[in-house]
Design a protein around this motif. Structure first.
Motif, mmCIF file in Angstrom:
data_model
loop_
_atom_site.group_PDB
_atom_site.id
_atom_site.type_symbol
_atom_site.label_atom_id
_atom_site.label_comp_id
_atom_site.label_asym_id
_atom_site.label_seq_id
_atom_site.Cartn_x
_atom_site.Cartn_y
_atom_site.Cartn_z
ATOM 1 N N PHE A 74 0.819 -1.206 0.000
ATOM 2 C CA PHE A 74 0.000 0.000 0.000
ATOM 3 C C PHE A 74 0.859 1.265 0.000
ATOM 4 N N ASN A 121 -2.885 6.276 -6.292
ATOM 5 C CA ASN A 121 -4.355 6.238 -6.250
ATOM 6 C C ASN A 121 -4.954 7.502 -6.861
ATOM 7 N N ILE A 157 -11.015 -2.727 -1.498
ATOM 8 C CA ILE A 157 -9.587 -2.375 -1.413
ATOM 9 C C ILE A 157 -8.813 -3.542 -0.799
ATOM 10 N N ASP A 209 -10.175 9.083 2.829
ATOM 11 C CA ASP A 209 -8.862 9.512 3.335
ATOM 12 C C ASP A 209 -8.465 8.714 4.577
ATOM 13 N N LEU A 256 -7.647 5.022 3.643
ATOM 14 C CA LEU A 256 -6.360 4.866 2.963
ATOM 15 C C LEU A 256 -5.206 5.139 3.926
ATOM 16 N N LYS A 289 -4.422 2.218 5.880
ATOM 17 C CA LYS A 289 -3.723 1.181 5.129
ATOM 18 C C LYS A 289 -2.317 1.629 4.723
ATOM 19 N N THR A 337 -1.600 4.357 2.756
ATOM 20 C CA THR A 337 -1.529 4.968 1.431
ATOM 21 C C THR A 337 -2.424 6.215 1.403
ATOM 22 N N LYS A 338 -2.600 6.821 0.211
ATOM 23 C CA LYS A 338 -3.391 8.060 0.129
ATOM 24 C C LYS A 338 -3.855 8.305 -1.312
#
Ligand code: B4P
Length: 206
Positions: free
Chosen positions: A10, A15, A85, A110, A113, A116, A118-119
């Motif tokens: 991730f 993304n 996801i 937001d 993510l 996890k 990530t963004k």
């Protein structure tokens, strides 16, 4: 001794949110982006239509809103995304098509993510004049059989967009992630413009 292997793909994901009013070409351009950049496609519209076709409880609930041109409640859509996801931990990244459509959805995405690791990196907003949107959706309705592509429902969908979805653009603009793209050129021309933005972050996969 237990050794934990920290394999967190991730962290390296790219993304993208493809944003725009109904009929602006989010679904159409997502297909091109997915093929070229090998991102995983998450379309809340497709996911909801699949639930409707399978007559699941979620689908039966969602249909009530979709047939009226209304947005499906946030909690239903957010719950659906999280599972999707998690199903694809090895993805190069995700393209979110038609999601988020409200500010609470954007905030939830937001948080999800971030949890996890990530963004969202980039938000591409397709801009198309309203008469062109109506023309396209009525045209699609003639062949797709989609119950939300009638003139009356299309008008409601556009109204919902202005009231609830448009503020999402400012949310991402404040984060410096929003790029506006003219979306009423031909499909290949629009894709070329979108690609110029994506290629700043990610190279096409041959
Ligand atoms: P979606 O399935 O997301 O779809 P859409 O807004 O209708 O269209 P899109 O922008 O993807 O347009 P497309 O490429 O198909 O939403 C449907 C419904 O699901 C919503 O109204 C809502 O009820 C519900 N929903 C979905 N996500 C939700 C969420 N997050 N929260 C709550 N509710 C949610 O293009 C349209 C037509 O234009 C096509 O015929 C295409 O061929 C044509 N076209 C595209 N680009 C063109 C171009 N450049 N020139 C000419 N024609 C073009």
């Amino acid at each position: 001794m237990v050794i934990f292997a920290l394999h967190n793909n991730f962290l390296y994901m790219f993304n993208l949110v493809l944003f725009g009013p109904p009929g602006s070409g989010k679904g159409t351009q997502s297909e091109n982006i997915v093929k070229t950049y090998k991102l995983q496609h998450i379309s809340t519209g497709d996911l909801l239509r699949d639930e409707v076709t399978r007559h699941t409880p979620l689908g039966t609930e969602a249909k009530k809103y979709m047939d009226q041109g209304l947005l499906v409640p946030d909690e239903v859509v957010i719950g659906m995304i999280s599972g999707k996801i998690d199903d694809m931990p090895d993805a190069r990244g995700f393209i979110f098509d038609g999601f988020p459509r409200t500010r609470p959805q954007a905030e939830a995405l937001d948080k999800l993510l971030e949890f996890k690791g990530t963004k969202i990196n980039l938000v591409l907003a397709l801009e198309v004049p309203e008469p062109e949107l109506i023309k396209r959706l009525i045209g699609r309705g003639e062949t797709s059989g989609r119950s939300d592509d009638t003139e009356e429902v299309i008008t409601k969908r556009i109204k919902e967009y202005h009231q609830k979805t448009q503020p999402v653009a400012s949310y991402y603009d404040e984060q410096g992630k929003l790029e506006r793209v003219v979306g009423n050129h031909t499909i290949p021309e629009t894709f070329k413009t979108l690609s110029k933005h994506v290629t700043k972050y990610l190279l096409p996969v041959a």
